[in-house]
Design an enzyme around this catalytic site. Structure first.
Site, PDB file in Angstrom:
ATOM      1  N   CYS A   1     -51.573  -1.947 -68.896  1.00 22.36           N
ATOM      2  CA  CYS A   1     -51.483  -0.725 -69.697  1.00 22.36           C
ATOM      3  C   CYS A   1     -52.310  -0.844 -70.960  1.00 22.36           C
ATOM      4  CB  CYS A   1     -50.047  -0.469 -70.105  1.00 22.36           C
ATOM      5  SG  CYS A   1     -49.087   0.142 -68.767  1.00 22.36           S
TER       6      CYS A   1
ATOM      7  N   CYS B   1     -54.517   2.180 -77.955  1.00 27.28           N
ATOM      8  CA  CYS B   1     -55.017   2.441 -76.601  1.00 27.28           C
ATOM      9  C   CYS B   1     -56.535   2.347 -76.561  1.00 27.28           C
ATOM     10  CB  CYS B   1     -54.554   3.832 -76.158  1.00 27.28           C
ATOM     11  SG  CYS B   1     -55.320   4.377 -74.624  1.00 27.28           S
TER      12      CYS B   1
ATOM     13  N   CYS C   1     -60.319  10.198 -73.717  1.00 28.29           N
ATOM     14  CA  CYS C   1     -59.104  10.913 -74.159  1.00 28.29           C
ATOM     15  C   CYS C   1     -59.300  11.348 -75.607  1.00 28.29           C
ATOM     16  CB  CYS C   1     -57.880  10.012 -74.044  1.00 28.29           C
ATOM     17  SG  CYS C   1     -56.350  10.872 -74.498  1.00 28.29           S
TER      18      CYS C   1
ATOM     19  N   GLU D   1     -60.867   4.915 -64.369  1.00 23.05           N
ATOM     20  CA  GLU D   1     -60.250   3.797 -63.670  1.00 23.05           C
ATOM     21  C   GLU D   1     -58.962   4.228 -62.988  1.00 23.05           C
ATOM     22  OE1 GLU D   1     -62.062   0.147 -66.267  1.00 23.05           O
ATOM     23  OE2 GLU D   1     -60.010   0.741 -66.669  1.00 23.05           O
TER      24      GLU D   1
ATOM     25  N   CYS E   1     -54.802   7.502 -79.533  1.00 25.52           N
ATOM     26  CA  CYS E   1     -53.703   6.621 -79.950  1.00 25.52           C
ATOM     27  C   CYS E   1     -54.277   5.278 -80.410  1.00 25.52           C
ATOM     28  CB  CYS E   1     -52.726   6.394 -78.796  1.00 25.52           C
ATOM     29  SG  CYS E   1     -51.947   7.919 -78.252  1.00 25.52           S
TER      30      CYS E   1
ATOM     31  N   GLY F   1     -56.677   9.274 -70.122  1.00 29.73           N
ATOM     32  CA  GLY F   1     -56.543  10.688 -70.449  1.00 29.73           C
ATOM     33  C   GLY F   1     -55.115  11.136 -70.681  1.00 29.73           C
ATOM     34  N   GLU F   2     -55.006  12.293 -71.315  1.00 26.58           N
ATOM     35  CA  GLU F   2     -53.705  12.939 -71.544  1.00 26.58           C
ATOM     36  C   GLU F   2     -53.587  14.037 -70.481  1.00 26.58           C
ATOM     37  OE1 GLU F   2     -50.637  13.196 -73.482  1.00 26.58           O
ATOM     38  OE2 GLU F   2     -50.610  14.701 -71.906  1.00 26.58           O
TER      39      GLU F   2
ATOM     40  N   ASN G   1     -51.450  -4.846 -75.007  1.00 26.76           N
ATOM     41  CA  ASN G   1     -52.567  -5.649 -74.510  1.00 26.76           C
ATOM     42  C   ASN G   1     -53.720  -5.535 -75.504  1.00 26.76           C
ATOM     43  OD1 ASN G   1     -51.716  -6.583 -71.803  1.00 26.76           O
ATOM     44  ND2 ASN G   1     -51.449  -4.388 -71.500  1.00 26.76           N
TER      45      ASN G   1
ATOM     46  N   CYS H   1     -51.810   4.257 -60.329  1.00 29.64           N
ATOM     47  CA  CYS H   1     -51.952   4.788 -61.689  1.00 29.64           C
ATOM     48  C   CYS H   1     -53.267   5.566 -61.730  1.00 29.64           C
ATOM     49  CB  CYS H   1     -51.948   3.615 -62.675  1.00 29.64           C
ATOM     50  SG  CYS H   1     -52.092   4.147 -64.378  1.00 29.64           S
TER      51      CYS H   1
ATOM     52  N   SER I   1     -44.720   9.048 -74.198  1.00 34.94           N
ATOM     53  CA  SER I   1     -45.172   7.906 -75.002  1.00 34.94           C
ATOM     54  C   SER I   1     -44.677   8.107 -76.423  1.00 34.94           C
ATOM     55  CB  SER I   1     -46.704   7.861 -75.006  1.00 34.94           C
ATOM     56  OG  SER I   1     -47.187   7.699 -73.709  1.00 34.94           O
ATOM     57  N   LEU I   2     -43.631   7.413 -76.787  1.00 36.41           N
ATOM     58  CA  LEU I   2     -43.002   7.658 -78.093  1.00 36.41           C
ATOM     59  C   LEU I   2     -43.548   6.683 -79.149  1.00 36.41           C
ATOM     60  CD1 LEU I   2     -40.945   9.547 -79.366  1.00 36.41           C
ATOM     61  CD2 LEU I   2     -39.162   7.891 -78.835  1.00 36.41           C
TER      62      LEU I   2
HETATM   63  S1  SF4 Z   1     -52.267   6.400 -74.801  1.00 39.86           S
HETATM   64 FE1  SF4 Z   1     -52.725   8.128 -73.428  1.00 39.86          FE
HETATM   65  S2  SF4 Z   1     -52.797   9.902 -74.814  1.00 39.86           S
HETATM   66 FE2  SF4 Z   1     -52.987   8.084 -76.130  1.00 39.86          FE
HETATM   67  S3  SF4 Z   1     -55.212   7.757 -76.335  1.00 39.86           S
HETATM   68 FE3  SF4 Z   1     -54.506   6.511 -74.593  1.00 39.86          FE
HETATM   69  S4  SF4 Z   1     -54.883   7.800 -72.801  1.00 39.86           S
HETATM   70 FE4  SF4 Z   1     -54.899   9.153 -74.603  1.00 39.86          FE
END
Ligand code: SF4
Length: 383
Positions: free
Chosen positions: A345, A118, A111, A91, A115, A166-167, A302, A104, A220-221
């Site tokens: 997000c 996410c 990924c 996306e 996280c 993705g990272e 979200n 974005c 991303s902390l």
């Molecule tokens: S926040 Fe970023 S690094 Fe973490 S799972 Fe989602 S896409 Fe991957």
């Protein structure tokens, strides 16, 4: 077999022209046709040497990604779902604001970081995108938007954030040439300050990004201490907070901005208490003796199915931000955009298939880990 010219930065395209027996400088003309004008047909490129125009169709193509769907939000946000083959999709989201247009962009199908908050992380990892697939998102969005918004010849996308699926730093090999194209004056000519790479904390690759293509960095902390971050961002077990903040300090001399942006997703009852805010403040103001120059973005979570998490109430988010602001760190609460099309997000999963079964494995792993997560330091960190 033809090569996709979207896979090349200018240097790569020059080498490709040489392989065809053409002068390297022809690459600049070709590059401008592709990225300034959005051309995909070599016949359109009337000022290219005829010898090159005749060779190109047999050796190369300029191909974007098939669009599976496009959704337009009432607030002007647009989300595309692009097909990247084998049942995978990624996306891309355009977010218009008064003074900018931000895209974005995704860097991987799925990924591997996983996280907890996410939805992409819950879907599992399929594969890295190629440079061409990363750039196709920008190329297609930019030239679609110029037409759609009736702004021919005018740049619509002014900012790119690598914050989609993705990272990005786990795909740095494809990312770096893509960033170079975004910055190149013969292509999109974006300033380094307007291109942001967001990472969950792949420490060695933060150093590499500083050396090879420093752009704005967002981290991303999401937690002020390691036990909590281990749970929310599993990569923390490999690169704990102190190592991550050291990498941020090393990055700053190369960075186009004199601060790092920290992202903090507000999760009800998990990481959102005043004590967490004070702990975060102390961490960022004192790390390394002088602290980490930074700004903080608080992101309302979200919710998505099976996350088991809720967004912090508005008043809690405001109180959290107030503590940080009063402590001297500029903190903003991010507006959510595109809610009506699931483009906010952490919602970038859409109809993408979980091809790796990682969501199930992740859930199993958490079920095992959660009861002991505050008791035993993770083995990788003890080593
Ligand atoms: S926040 Fe970023 S690094 Fe973490 S799972 Fe989602 S896409 Fe991957």
């Amino acid at each position: 077999m033809t090569v996709n010219l979207l896979d090349f930065d200018l240097e790569g395209l020059a080498a490709f022209c040489e392989q065809l027996g053409e002068k390297r400088f022809r690459a600049t003309q070709l590059f401008r046709w592709i990225h300034h004008k959005g051309a995909s047909d070599f016949a359109q490129m009337t000022d290219l040497a005829r010898s090159l125009r005749e060779k190109l169709p047999a050796a190369a193509r300029i191909t974007g990604l098939p669009v599976l769907s496009r959704q337009d939000s009432a607030d002007g946000t647009i989300k595309w779902l692009f097909d990247v083959g084998d049942g995978n999709a990624v996306e891309t989201v355009f977010i218009p604001e008064d003074d900018r247009g931000t895209l974005c962009v995704s860097s991987q199908a799925g990924c591997a970081v996983g996280c907890r908050f996410c939805s992409t992380g819950h879907q599992g990892f399929s594969r890295n995108l190629t440079t061409g697939e990363i750039l196709a998102q920008l190329w297609q969005a930019e030239f679609f938007l110029r037409q759609h918004l009736n702004r021919p010849g005018e740049r619509v996308i002014t900012n790119v954030v690598m914050m989609g699926m993705g990272e990005p730093l786990q795909n740095i090999h494809a990312l770096i040439p893509a960033l170079k194209v975004m910055l190149d004056d013969h292509a999109y000519g974006l300033s380094r300050r307007r291109v942001t790479v967001s990472t969950s904390g792949v420490v060695p690759m933060i150093d590499r990004l500083a050396q090879e293509c420093p752009v704005a960095l967002a981290v991303s902390l999401h937690a002020p201490n390691d036990p909590l971050r281990d749970d929310l961002v599993p990569l923390n077990r490999k690169y704990p907070i102190a190592e991550l903040l050291d990498a941020c300090l090393r990055y700053l001399p190369a960075a186009p901005r004199d601060f790092i942006t920290f992202e903090y997703c507000m999760l009800d009852g998990v990481n959102d208490t005043p004590e967490h805010a004070r702990e975060l403040l102390k961490l960022l103001r004192e790390h390394g003796g002088r602290g980490v120059p930074c700004k903080i973005n608080l992101i309302p979570f979200n919710p998505f199915p099976d996350s088991g998490l809720r967004c912090s109430p508005r008043a809690v988010v405001q109180r959290f931000g107030q503590i940080l602001n009063e402590g001297g760190i500029v903190t903003t609460i991010r507006k959510t955009r595109g809610d009506d099309i699931d483009a906010a997000c952490g919602q970038l999963a859409g109809d993408v298939l979980d091809r790796t079964d990682a969501a199930r494995r992740l859930a199993q792993r958490r079920a095992v880990e959660q009861p002991i997560r505050f008791v035993t330091p993770h083995p990788e960190r003890q080593a």
